[in-house]
Design a protein around this motif. Structure first.
Motif, PDB file in Angstrom:
ATOM      1  N   MET A   1       0.842  -1.199   0.000  1.00 14.18           N
ATOM      2  CA  MET A   1       0.000   0.000   0.000  1.00 14.18           C
ATOM      3  C   MET A   1       0.877   1.248   0.000  1.00 14.18           C
ATOM      4  SD  MET A   1      -3.237  -0.062   2.560  1.00 14.18           S
ATOM      5  CE  MET A   1      -4.092  -1.609   2.388  1.00 14.18           C
ATOM      6  N   GLU A  18      -3.998   0.976  -3.192  1.00 17.12           N
ATOM      7  CA  GLU A  18      -3.540  -0.399  -3.273  1.00 17.12           C
ATOM      8  C   GLU A  18      -3.678  -0.765  -4.742  1.00 17.12           C
ATOM      9  OE1 GLU A  18      -5.519  -3.361  -0.840  1.00 17.12           O
ATOM     10  OE2 GLU A  18      -3.504  -4.231  -0.623  1.00 17.12           O
ATOM     11  N   LEU A  41      -1.846   6.473   8.931  1.00 19.30           N
ATOM     12  CA  LEU A  41      -1.110   5.214   9.126  1.00 19.30           C
ATOM     13  C   LEU A  41      -1.803   4.304  10.143  1.00 19.30           C
ATOM     14  CD1 LEU A  41       2.587   6.456   9.005  1.00 19.30           C
ATOM     15  CD2 LEU A  41       1.171   5.492   7.180  1.00 19.30           C
ATOM     16  N   TYR A  44      -4.612   2.841   8.060  1.00 14.11           N
ATOM     17  CA  TYR A  44      -4.118   1.926   7.013  1.00 14.11           C
ATOM     18  C   TYR A  44      -2.732   1.423   7.390  1.00 14.11           C
ATOM     19  CZ  TYR A  44      -7.860   4.125   4.344  1.00 14.11           C
ATOM     20  OH  TYR A  44      -9.069   4.595   3.931  1.00 14.11           O
ATOM     21  N   PRO A  45      -2.652   0.474   8.354  1.00 10.40           N
ATOM     22  CA  PRO A  45      -1.336   0.029   8.824  1.00 10.40           C
ATOM     23  C   PRO A  45      -0.512  -0.691   7.748  1.00 10.40           C
ATOM     24  CG  PRO A  45      -3.118  -1.148   9.949  1.00 10.40           C
ATOM     25  CD  PRO A  45      -3.767  -0.137   9.092  1.00 10.40           C
ATOM     26  N   SER A  46      -1.166  -1.078   6.648  1.00  3.78           N
ATOM     27  CA  SER A  46      -0.401  -1.765   5.588  1.00  3.78           C
ATOM     28  C   SER A  46       0.358  -0.794   4.678  1.00  3.78           C
ATOM     29  CB  SER A  46      -1.327  -2.609   4.720  1.00  3.78           C
ATOM     30  OG  SER A  46      -1.985  -3.548   5.511  1.00  3.78           O
ATOM     31  N   VAL A  47       0.197   0.519   4.901  1.00  2.00           N
ATOM     32  CA  VAL A  47       0.951   1.473   4.078  1.00  2.00           C
ATOM     33  C   VAL A  47       2.434   1.322   4.388  1.00  2.00           C
ATOM     34  CG1 VAL A  47       1.438   3.919   3.686  1.00  2.00           C
ATOM     35  CG2 VAL A  47      -0.924   3.141   3.854  1.00  2.00           C
ATOM     36  N   LYS A  48       3.227   1.042   3.342  1.00  4.86           N
ATOM     37  CA  LYS A  48       4.666   0.854   3.535  1.00  4.86           C
ATOM     38  C   LYS A  48       5.469   1.917   2.793  1.00  4.86           C
ATOM     39  CE  LYS A  48       4.599  -2.931   6.037  1.00  4.86           C
ATOM     40  NZ  LYS A  48       3.319  -2.547   6.654  1.00  4.86           N
ATOM     41  N   HIS A  49       4.814   2.583   1.824  1.00  5.64           N
ATOM     42  CA  HIS A  49       5.520   3.550   0.983  1.00  5.64           C
ATOM     43  C   HIS A  49       4.850   4.913   1.069  1.00  5.64           C
ATOM     44  CE1 HIS A  49       7.720   0.288  -1.008  1.00  5.64           C
ATOM     45  NE2 HIS A  49       6.594  -0.377  -0.841  1.00  5.64           N
TER      46      HIS A  49
END
Ligand SMILES: Nc1ncnc2c1ncn2[C@@H]1O[C@H](COP(=O)(O)OP(=O)(O)O)[C@@H](O)[C@H]1O
Ligand SMILES: CC(C)(COP(=O)(O)O)[C@@H](O)C(=O)NCCC(=O)O
Ligand SMILES: [K+]
Length: 243
Positions: A1, A18, A41, A44-49
């Motif tokens: 994400m 996504e 964040l 949406y804890p799956s945000v990595k970028h």
């Protein structure tokens, strides 16, 4: 994400993507950036970028706090863009305009594209079907026009953007609305006509905070999408990881 952030001269806009799906969209002032990103964040804890386009120059510091938790990509002139840049001063070309040109190139392949961004300023950017970026124009945005009339005169009030009731303004307020709103509509229609006289076919992407307000007033068929810059950031991100 991926979280895409567009730091304009008026507001900050953000969106979580996504792949091609927009999961959330946010608007906030610069002072709130730290808190707002933390909230995004959390949601949406799956945000990595984190990918950022900014028209300011000192704004990078605002994002460095997230360097440890996110992979930060602050777009700069040194990045690879999927078009040939024929601007005579490429180093001074706005990053937002480069991102819009890149998004249009990736999303609408092999055709001429005119991108109009009605934000703080109205910017016009033309990328031809061979993916050559020509440049365009910069003029004051809708809100800026209202503020300028007020700030640089003794008698003109500061009004909020509104529909002109008549073409011939019959009061101070109506004269201002007609001058600014009709004036900008004439400007955009005029630019489009001039481009049409040079390039018979192109698609028009209208974006920025005033895109929806302006879209219905313009005579040509346009693709109005106020999130085009954020979507372009996502396109650029996907393009990079796809390589
Ligand atoms: N809540 C708002 N705050 C400020 N401007 C707004 C708002 N809603 C719509 N606008 C319009 O959006 C324009 C700014 O657009 P935006 O794309 O956010 O600018 P920038 O990218 O330059 O920060 C202004 O001209 C204004 O008329
Ligand atoms: C023209 C702009 C101020 C527009 O900014 P915005 O309205 O998106 O906030 C920005 O693209 C910029 O600072 N450009 C640098 C000059 C140029 O593009 O040639
Ligand atoms: K703009």
């Amino acid at each position: 994400m991926v979280l895409a952030i567009d730091v304009g001269n008026t507001r900050i806009k953000g969106a979580v993507f996504e792949n091609d799906n927009t999961l959330g969209f946010f608007v906030f002032p610069k002072e709130k950036i730290q808190k707002e990103i933390e909230n995004i964040l959390k949601k949406y804890p799956s945000v990595k970028h984190l990918i950022v386009a900014s028209v300011g120059k000192a704004d990078k510091d605002l994002f460095l706090n997230f360097k440890n938790v996110l992979d930060l990509w602050f777009i700069s002139h040194e990045d690879f863009f999927p078009f040939t840049n024929n601007y005579a001063t490429p180093k001074t070309l706005g990053i937002d305009r480069m991102v819009l040109a890149a998004g249009a190139t990736l999303k609408f392949p092999r055709q001429n594209r005119l991108i109009i961004d009605a934000g703080t300023c109205v910017t016009y950017d033309f990328v031809d079907q061979n993916d050559v970026y020509h440049g365009g124009a910069i003029s004051p945005g809708l809100r800026l026009r209202y503020e300028s009339l007020h700030n640089f005169t003794e008698k003109l009030p500061l009004l909020t953007v509104d529909n002109p009731k008549h073409f011939i303004g019959d009061s101070t307020a109506e004269a201002i609305h007609s001058g600014i709103v009709n004036g900008l509509v004439y400007e955009i229609n005029g630019f489009v006509d001039e481009y049409l006289s040079k390039f018979p076919n192109f698609i028009i992407i209208l974006t920025g905070g005033d895109a929806n307000f302006l879209a219905m007033r313009l005579k040509n068929t346009i693709f109005a999408n106020s999130n085009f810059l954020l979507e372009s950031l996502n396109q650029i991100f996907q393009y990079k990881i796809g390589k």
